[in-house]
Design a protein around this motif. Structure first.
Motif, PDB file in Angstrom:
ATOM      1  N   LEU A 157       0.832  -1.202   0.000  1.00  0.00           N
ATOM      2  CA  LEU A 157       0.000   0.000   0.000  1.00  0.00           C
ATOM      3  C   LEU A 157       0.869   1.256   0.000  1.00  0.00           C
ATOM      4  N   ALA A 158       1.931   1.258   0.791  1.00  0.00           N
ATOM      5  CA  ALA A 158       2.827   2.417   0.843  1.00  0.00           C
ATOM      6  C   ALA A 158       3.448   2.696  -0.520  1.00  0.00           C
ATOM      7  N   ARG A 159       3.938   1.651  -1.181  1.00  0.00           N
ATOM      8  CA  ARG A 159       4.549   1.842  -2.504  1.00  0.00           C
ATOM      9  C   ARG A 159       3.544   2.420  -3.492  1.00  0.00           C
ATOM     10  N   ARG A 160       2.336   1.872  -3.475  1.00  0.00           N
ATOM     11  CA  ARG A 160       1.322   2.348  -4.430  1.00  0.00           C
ATOM     12  C   ARG A 160       0.905   3.791  -4.143  1.00  0.00           C
ATOM     13  N   LEU A 161       0.708   4.104  -2.866  1.00  0.00           N
ATOM     14  CA  LEU A 161       0.349   5.485  -2.520  1.00  0.00           C
ATOM     15  C   LEU A 161       1.488   6.443  -2.861  1.00  0.00           C
ATOM     16  N   GLY A 162       2.704   6.047  -2.539  1.00  0.00           N
ATOM     17  CA  GLY A 162       3.860   6.893  -2.849  1.00  0.00           C
ATOM     18  C   GLY A 162       3.957   7.198  -4.324  1.00  0.00           C
ATOM     19  N   THR A 163       3.731   6.180  -5.164  1.00  0.00           N
ATOM     20  CA  THR A 163       3.776   6.369  -6.613  1.00  0.00           C
ATOM     21  C   THR A 163       2.656   7.288  -7.070  1.00  0.00           C
ATOM     22  N   GLU A 164       1.444   7.010  -6.623  1.00  0.00           N
ATOM     23  CA  GLU A 164       0.275   7.800  -7.047  1.00  0.00           C
ATOM     24  C   GLU A 164       0.347   9.248  -6.582  1.00  0.00           C
ATOM     25  N   LEU A 165       0.890   9.449  -5.368  1.00  0.00           N
ATOM     26  CA  LEU A 165       0.923  10.799  -4.792  1.00  0.00           C
ATOM     27  C   LEU A 165       2.256  11.499  -5.013  1.00  0.00           C
ATOM     28  N   ASN A 166       3.187  10.791  -5.646  1.00  0.00           N
ATOM     29  CA  ASN A 166       4.529  11.326  -5.862  1.00  0.00           C
ATOM     30  C   ASN A 166       5.154  11.799  -4.542  1.00  0.00           C
ATOM     31  N   ALA A 167       5.072  10.918  -3.552  1.00  0.00           N
ATOM     32  CA  ALA A 167       5.597  11.210  -2.215  1.00  0.00           C
ATOM     33  C   ALA A 167       6.688  10.197  -1.877  1.00  0.00           C
ATOM     34  N   PRO A 168       7.712  10.624  -1.149  1.00  0.00           N
ATOM     35  CA  PRO A 168       8.752   9.669  -0.745  1.00  0.00           C
ATOM     36  C   PRO A 168       8.196   8.625   0.215  1.00  0.00           C
ATOM     37  N   VAL A 169       8.623   7.383   0.026  1.00  0.00           N
ATOM     38  CA  VAL A 169       8.148   6.262   0.833  1.00  0.00           C
ATOM     39  C   VAL A 169       9.299   5.733   1.682  1.00  0.00           C
ATOM     40  N   THR A 170       9.004   5.502   2.955  1.00  0.00           N
ATOM     41  CA  THR A 170       9.983   4.898   3.867  1.00  0.00           C
ATOM     42  C   THR A 170       9.356   3.671   4.493  1.00  0.00           C
ATOM     43  N   HIS A 171      10.082   2.564   4.404  1.00  0.00           N
ATOM     44  CA  HIS A 171       9.667   1.317   5.034  1.00  0.00           C
ATOM     45  C   HIS A 171      10.483   1.199   6.321  1.00  0.00           C
ATOM     46  N   LEU A 172       9.819   1.233   7.462  1.00  0.00           N
ATOM     47  CA  LEU A 172      10.527   1.254   8.737  1.00  0.00           C
ATOM     48  C   LEU A 172      11.393   0.027   8.983  1.00  0.00           C
ATOM     49  N   ASP A 173      11.058  -1.107   8.379  1.00  0.00           N
ATOM     50  CA  ASP A 173      11.937  -2.270   8.524  1.00  0.00           C
ATOM     51  C   ASP A 173      13.329  -1.958   7.992  1.00  0.00           C
ATOM     52  N   VAL A 174      13.396  -1.214   6.904  1.00  0.00           N
ATOM     53  CA  VAL A 174      14.684  -0.849   6.325  1.00  0.00           C
ATOM     54  C   VAL A 174      15.445   0.091   7.255  1.00  0.00           C
ATOM     55  N   VAL A 175      14.713   0.961   7.940  1.00  0.00           N
ATOM     56  CA  VAL A 175      15.336   1.905   8.877  1.00  0.00           C
ATOM     57  C   VAL A 175      15.771   1.183  10.153  1.00  0.00           C
ATOM     58  N   TYR A 176      14.931   0.278  10.640  1.00  0.00           N
ATOM     59  CA  TYR A 176      15.189  -0.390  11.914  1.00  0.00           C
ATOM     60  C   TYR A 176      16.342  -1.390  11.840  1.00  0.00           C
ATOM     61  N   TYR A 177      16.364  -2.170  10.785  1.00  0.00           N
ATOM     62  CA  TYR A 177      17.391  -3.208  10.661  1.00  0.00           C
ATOM     63  C   TYR A 177      18.536  -2.741   9.788  1.00  0.00           C
ATOM     64  N   GLY A 178      19.753  -2.863  10.327  1.00  0.00           N
ATOM     65  CA  GLY A 178      20.940  -2.576   9.556  1.00  0.00           C
ATOM     66  C   GLY A 178      21.423  -3.838   8.869  1.00  0.00           C
ATOM     67  N   SER A 179      22.676  -3.860   8.538  1.00  0.00           N
ATOM     68  CA  SER A 179      23.234  -5.038   7.886  1.00  0.00           C
ATOM     69  C   SER A 179      23.218  -6.228   8.845  1.00  0.00           C
ATOM     70  N   GLU A 180      23.119  -7.394   8.287  1.00  0.00           N
ATOM     71  CA  GLU A 180      23.124  -8.647   9.044  1.00  0.00           C
ATOM     72  C   GLU A 180      21.992  -8.710  10.071  1.00  0.00           C
ATOM     73  N   TRP A 181      20.860  -8.114   9.753  1.00  0.00           N
ATOM     74  CA  TRP A 181      19.655  -8.157  10.588  1.00  0.00           C
ATOM     75  C   TRP A 181      19.866  -7.503  11.957  1.00  0.00           C
ATOM     76  N   LYS A 182      20.816  -6.635  12.085  1.00  0.00           N
ATOM     77  CA  LYS A 182      21.114  -6.034  13.388  1.00  0.00           C
ATOM     78  C   LYS A 182      20.201  -4.822  13.620  1.00  0.00           C
ATOM     79  N   PRO A 183      19.351  -4.894  14.659  1.00  0.00           N
ATOM     80  CA  PRO A 183      18.463  -3.760  14.950  1.00  0.00           C
ATOM     81  C   PRO A 183      19.242  -2.557  15.486  1.00  0.00           C
ATOM     82  N   ARG A 184      18.732  -1.381  15.169  1.00  0.00           N
ATOM     83  CA  ARG A 184      19.312  -0.151  15.711  1.00  0.00           C
ATOM     84  C   ARG A 184      18.862  -0.003  17.166  1.00  0.00           C
ATOM     85  N   SER A 185      19.579   0.815  17.912  1.00  0.00           N
ATOM     86  CA  SER A 185      19.153   1.111  19.281  1.00  0.00           C
ATOM     87  C   SER A 185      17.854   1.910  19.225  1.00  0.00           C
ATOM     88  N   GLN A 186      17.088   1.864  20.298  1.00  0.00           N
ATOM     89  CA  GLN A 186      15.826   2.599  20.374  1.00  0.00           C
ATOM     90  C   GLN A 186      16.059   4.095  20.157  1.00  0.00           C
TER      91      GLN A 186
END
Length: 174
Positions: A17-46
């Protein structure tokens, strides 16, 4: 609809849904999983995860998908639109199976896919509506009274909402 927060259980369709809305509305999309997890599945600190979200929501336009109830107030406070995908557990589990089939597991930052399925996660998805959804609803009431809130309970409802929001956005800009 300049700042859209999409919330819901794993497998509910947040990323799609985020990807489709971002495309339709021409808005930047952020997926929090990408923000939360760094390389090797390592979560960021709170603290780091919260700080990154503060930066993201400071933007004028955005679509952000992800549950992360501990930092949900950050997104809700700035969102103009909140979409809560409150789908049945069976539907979400089917969504996880489809994602696994399509992407083969793993992490795909470009697509916003973080697919590390284990029994604990399956239990979380199965119990989401009874354990997590009440907390999410409470946070929405507490932090997003100013926002337009949509609760979606089916895939068909999500498609209808997407059509309605994109039609509304086109009519506003024309």
């Amino acid at each position: 609809m300049d700042r859209i927060a999409i919330i819901g259980c794993g497998g509910s369709g947040k990323t799609t849904l985020a990807r489709r809305l971002g495309t339709e509305l021409n808005a930047p999309v952020t997926h929090l999983d990408v923000v939360y997890y760094g390389s090797e599945w390592k979560p960021r600190s709170q603290e780091e995860f919260s700080a990154l979200q503060e930066e993201l929501v400071a933007g004028q336009r955005w679509v952000i998908d992800g549950n992360y109830a501990s930092t949900l107030p950050i997104r809700l406070a700035r969102a103009s639109t909140v979409i809560f995908l409150d789908l049945p557990a069976v539907t979400c589990l089917a969504g996880l199976a489809q994602r696994r089939w399509r992407h083969g597991g793993g992490q795909n930052d470009a697509l916003g896919v973080y697919d590390r399925i284990h029994w604990g996660f399956i239990r979380y998805v199965w119990n989401y509506r009874s354990a997590m959804a009440p907390r999410v609803r409470s946070l929405i009431v507490e932090h997003a009274a100013h926002a337009e809130v949509h609760t979606v309970r089916s895939r068909r409802g999500a498609k209808r909402l997407l059509t309605r929001l994109t039609t509304q956005a086109r009519n506003t800009t024309s």
